[in-house]
Every structure is written in structure tokens, then in C-alpha cells.
Design an enzyme around this catalytic site. Sequence first.
Site, mmCIF file in Angstrom:
data_model
loop_
_atom_site.group_PDB
_atom_site.id
_atom_site.type_symbol
_atom_site.label_atom_id
_atom_site.label_comp_id
_atom_site.label_asym_id
_atom_site.label_seq_id
_atom_site.Cartn_x
_atom_site.Cartn_y
_atom_site.Cartn_z
ATOM 1 N N HIS A 1 31.586 28.026 39.158
ATOM 2 C CA HIS A 1 31.794 29.338 39.777
ATOM 3 C C HIS A 1 30.794 30.339 39.187
ATOM 4 O O HIS A 1 30.194 31.154 39.899
ATOM 5 C CB HIS A 1 33.238 29.791 39.514
ATOM 6 C CG HIS A 1 33.716 30.870 40.427
ATOM 7 N ND1 HIS A 1 34.933 31.487 40.244
ATOM 8 C CD2 HIS A 1 33.177 31.453 41.520
ATOM 9 C CE1 HIS A 1 35.113 32.398 41.198
ATOM 10 N NE2 HIS A 1 34.055 32.400 41.982
ATOM 11 N N HIS B 1 35.330 26.295 36.500
ATOM 12 C CA HIS B 1 35.000 27.681 36.137
ATOM 13 C C HIS B 1 33.491 27.830 35.955
ATOM 14 O O HIS B 1 32.884 28.807 36.407
ATOM 15 C CB HIS B 1 35.675 28.060 34.812
ATOM 16 C CG HIS B 1 37.115 28.417 34.915
ATOM 17 N ND1 HIS B 1 37.597 29.354 35.800
ATOM 18 C CD2 HIS B 1 38.197 27.985 34.204
ATOM 19 C CE1 HIS B 1 38.912 29.481 35.637
ATOM 20 N NE2 HIS B 1 39.298 28.658 34.685
ATOM 21 N N HIS C 1 38.606 21.024 35.031
ATOM 22 C CA HIS C 1 39.067 22.408 35.237
ATOM 23 C C HIS C 1 38.036 23.398 34.688
ATOM 24 O O HIS C 1 37.605 24.323 35.390
ATOM 25 C CB HIS C 1 40.423 22.594 34.537
ATOM 26 C CG HIS C 1 40.982 23.976 34.652
ATOM 27 N ND1 HIS C 1 41.979 24.310 35.534
ATOM 28 C CD2 HIS C 1 40.680 25.127 33.986
ATOM 29 C CE1 HIS C 1 42.276 25.601 35.419
ATOM 30 N NE2 HIS C 1 41.489 26.123 34.473
ATOM 31 N N GLU C 2 37.644 23.208 33.434
ATOM 32 C CA GLU C 2 36.690 24.146 32.823
ATOM 33 C C GLU C 2 35.327 24.072 33.507
ATOM 34 O O GLU C 2 34.636 25.081 33.655
ATOM 35 C CB GLU C 2 36.560 23.885 31.313
ATOM 36 C CG GLU C 2 37.851 24.078 30.519
ATOM 37 C CD GLU C 2 38.552 25.401 30.788
ATOM 38 O OE1 GLU C 2 37.872 26.403 31.128
ATOM 39 O OE2 GLU C 2 39.794 25.457 30.685
#
Length: 683
Positions: free
Chosen positions: A479, A476, A472-473
Site C-alpha cells: 500500500h 501494508h 499482512h505486513e
Amino acid sequence: MTHSLLAHFSAPPFNLPAFDKIQIEDISPAIDQVLAQNRAAIEQITQTGPHDWETLGEAMDELGDRLNRAWSSVSHLNAVTNSEALRKVYEENLQKLTQYSTELGQNQALCAVYQALAESAAFPSLDQARKKAVENALRDFHLSGVDLPEADKQRYASISSQLAELTNRFSNNVLDATQGWIKHITDPELLAGVPASALQAAQAAARARELEGYVITLDFPSYYPVMTYGDNRRLREELYTAYMTRASDQGPNAGTWDNSELIEQILALRYELAKLLGFDNYAQLSLATKMAASTQEVLDFLQELAQKTLPVARQEFAELQAFAKTHYGIETLNSWDVGYFSEKLRQHRYAISQEELRPYFPAPKVIAGMFETAQRLFDIRIEASDLAPRWHPDATFYLIKRNDQPIAAFYLDLYARAHKRGGAWMADCRTRRRRADGSLQLPVAYLTCNFTSPVDGKPALLTHDEVTTLFHEFGHGLHHMLTRMEVMEVSGINGVPWDAVELPSQFLENWCWEPEALALFARHYETDQPLPPTLLERMLAAKNFQAGMLMMRQLEFALFDMRLHSQYSAANPLKAQTVLDQVRQEVAVLMPPAFTRFANAFTHIFAGGYAAGYYSYKWAEVLAADAFSRFEEEGIFNQDTGQAFLTSILEPGGSQEPMSLFIAFRGREPSVKPLLRHNGILA
């Protein structure tokens, strides 16, 4: 004079923080120096003109980046190496930055310069990124009160300053309350059922405090195994009570670090700020920069999900109650029993547990597999580097390359330790942008988690939940790092509406469940054997175990947040606990005890960026599930599909509206069905 904070370690093409040289006493002079230089430069801009993009947008980018480079290091150190001295300096400078930000947002002369550029003959010929940066700047001037009468401007500045101080105190209280309670245990019988890995960590925590036996703390990697596997019901109740009353008027440290009054002050000030700017409530102000058009749209969205999910969640809870009664003689399930008996039911039904999976998820293998996943999808290479100074031996540094050329870098800091804020997050260290001299600044990210440290020479063994947190991190981070934008205001995650920013992170979690991806990293830490097919089948079968209950818990938080911030007013100063209790009456499958004070440690909305925005997790999860459904159709490592996601979603950063980017990738507007299907709520 160059202060240690401004003296960057240069490893071409990166200009990295010199963490080995930063001195606390240099922070304030360095921030003062940057702010003074920025103010002088802005004064110069407003007194000359007319301006084009280079003399306005590019110049403001330079100023914003210089400040970000200095402050991001301080902010990061405050989160991962918190100390009394650093905390004091951080708080002092946070006030200076808040004041600077407010005066920048209310600078009428600067706003007029931007307005003139937007109305100039040259504006239509600017590229999309530059146009969006100018449009966002004008929007933000108005949201900062540039149009207000002088007295209201001063009141806005005062409120902003107070909110910065109160939310920071809220966060500090949660950190202190979490670290301010321990359970020292000398009788190993009390820890019956707790896995060996957690016992070893508890012994290490005791040794670190020069104590015999075991120490359990409220840090999640210590708290969670006892709540999930500890047979001693009284111990679970004691831990639950301490955890769920942190920073409140209840529990073992009642009244110490109490956030109750801070919550009331924060809500009152947010409401006043919104009214000053012409909004009916703080939720409306929050949504002014998000995808969702209105509070009603958000509430309808959450209610629709709740309506579809609640019957499933109630059925799951009824099954859990029946199981606990039939197999363990438990007549009434309490809140501190749910995790424990859920794990027993999961093992009973699927013969699988997080602990059984741990040996197959050694951190080094998981990291390598995660990198391989990104490499296959986005045509990049990731390699470790010892180029960069670090703040702690646990932190590592990596380069991202394409065609053998560096395009980004990141720090990874995975393990829980004293003086480190709990949770997991990504933050920006450097933003990709084209500098005034024509050179390209490459993006750098901080990726931080709080997993159990390696013990006794073994690698850290992660639960599957922790594996998904890491992915998940990293989503980010990608992105932020894989953007192609060269304008700071819309580069990476900058300028991305908060309710779209979770799309790439939740999207990447899907690969933690795909057999083809798991084959890359799910290998036993001792034998290097892959996850056995029977274990894999059981893990996948258990994927949606209690997905309804989990969904309802997230919807409870989101509804609480949105109702609190949309219904609070000076005439109706709602109590957070009252609103939470009302929401729970509607959507909770089990009412927690009256003494719990969840809101008092809800840093996401009272100390983070999620105020009237916690719904963003679910909103973006709809986008992420639907985006992933294209990979399900075309192949999870289909390079063309990966390339489409890269060019449609990641590379544009905040330069375009997220709905346009989503439609460009998916060919249509998002549907809620893939999310409900992935969670087993729809067939």
C-alpha cells in the site's frame, strides 16, 4: 555541519539512512537543525504571498519530508535496537517534535495561507491529490486547535506534550515488563509436549544468558508454544499469570513498570483535549478523520457482528469443554487451558497442528512465494540487494522493479531478539513524492516481525499463523510502496483513514489459504516436497476452527476501546478494568481470572494509533473479505483483477475517500456477508 543522522547513504534512485554511521550523540543536534530550518522556512512562507501550490503545498512537502527522513530512522532504531541511551534521546526529541507539530497545527498565519489557496481561482484546476492535501491540511488545522483562544491553545500544547510522554512511557513499560521476567528450567520433564523447535530456541535463550537448560520468556515466540503444547498445567498457569499481568499491580512483578496510573492520566488528558476542540468525548475526535461517521455507527457495527457470532462462539466453547472433560477428565477449563486444549481438539478433529505444518514453511521459501504472489498480481519484480547499510545482520533489503526500473524498496527484519519491540508492523522510511527539483523520490518501507530465529543452521520454520502475519505486513508495505501519488500528504498510506488502512494488509492474507498460492511456497525445508494433499486438505478444513471465539475476542477489544473512549468524561472517569469487565460479561465465552490486566499492555490503544480506532481491524476486514470475493469469482491470480485492485485501491493512496475507491473496485458498497462466510459463521 552534517550530522550522521542527516548523512544519507545514496544508492540511486534512493536516499537511504546511513545506519552504519548514525551516532546517538548526533541525533539531537540533527533534529534541532531540521526544526530550526523548518521554522525559518514556514516564517518565510507566511510573510509572503499570495501562494500557489508550488510555493505552498510543494514547499511544505519538502519541509515535512526532510523531518520525516531524519525522524523515521530514529523512531525505527528505537523500536528495533532499544537501549537506555537511545531511549533517553528518543524521549527528549519526541517532546521537541510534539511541540513543533502543535505549533504548526496552531499557526493561524499558515492556516490563512492554506485557506486563501483553497478559495483562489486556481484551486479548482488542481488535481485530486493536491486538492485533497489542501482540504486535509485545513481539517487538521482545526483539529489542532487553530481557532482556540490563546490560553486554550497553550493548554492544547501542554496536553499534547504530556500525552506523547505518557504513551511513550506506557510502551517502554510493556517492553521492560516483557523482558523483565524469565522462567529458567533445568528439568526437561517440565517442558513435556513442547515442540523440538521451541525447545531448541529455549536452550539458545539459556546459553545466551550463560545458564544451563532452558529459558522461557514472555516474547510471543517463546510464550506461545508452551501455552499451546506444554503438558504441565502449573507451568502454563505460571506463564499465563506473568504474561497477563505485565506492567500492572498484579502478578510476579506487581507494581514494577505499572501502567495503571498512566492509563488514567492518558484517558483524562484525551477527554480534556476532545472537549477543548468542541467534541463530547475522545471517540468523536478520533472519528473526525475516519470512514465511520459516528460512535453509534461503530458500536452498531460491532454489535451486529457480535450478535451474529456469539452463538457460534458459545457453541465452540461448549464443544471444547466437553472435549476436555471426556478425553482428559478436566472438569473446569481455566484461561491457561484454552490454547492447550484447543490445540488438542484441533488435532483430534483435523489431525493437524501448527507444528506439523512448520517444516513446510521455511522462511526463505515463504518470502520467495510471497514475492511471487505480489509479482503475479501487480506486475512487479522483487529482488534482494546488498546496497543498503542495515542496523542488524538479520535485516535484509529488497528492490521492487517494474519494467526493470526500481519503483520502491523495503527492509525486512523478521526475528525476535533482545531490545526489539514485540509484535509486527510496517513503517515508512521514505514516502513517494515529486521533489521541488522535479526528481521523483521513491518510497521505502520497514517491515518488522518477531518470529523465532533460525537455530543450528536450519532455516527459520514458521507457523502458518506467522505466514499470515508476514503477508499482512507486506500488504501494508505494498500500500505504501505501490502508490502513484506524488504529493506527500496523500502518498501511500498517508491520508488514508485509519479504518481503511488495514484493507490491503488483511486482503493479502487470503493468499495464505489458497492451494494455488500455497503451491508457490509451502515446501518441506529438507526435501523440497510440496505440502502433501492430505495435509493441505486438513489445514483448509481446520481454517475456521474456533473462528467464532477468535472473532469475539477481537470484538471484545474493539468494544472495550470504543466504549471506554466514548463514555469516559470528567464527571464519569471510568476505570479501564471496569469497562473491560462489563464488555466481557456481555461477549466473553470464558471470563478470565480477576487478576488479569490485559489493558495494562494494550499498546495499540494506549501507545499506538488505535485509540478509539481498534474497531478498524474488523471494519477493514469487511472491506478486505469483500474485495477478495471478486478474486474468488474471477481467479486468484487473474491479472486484470489484480490490475484493478492496484489502480483502484493501492495506487491512489489517500487521495480519495476509501468508499469511493472501494466502489470503483467492487462496483458496489461493501457487504458484511463475505467476512462471515470466510469465517464459517454464515454458510
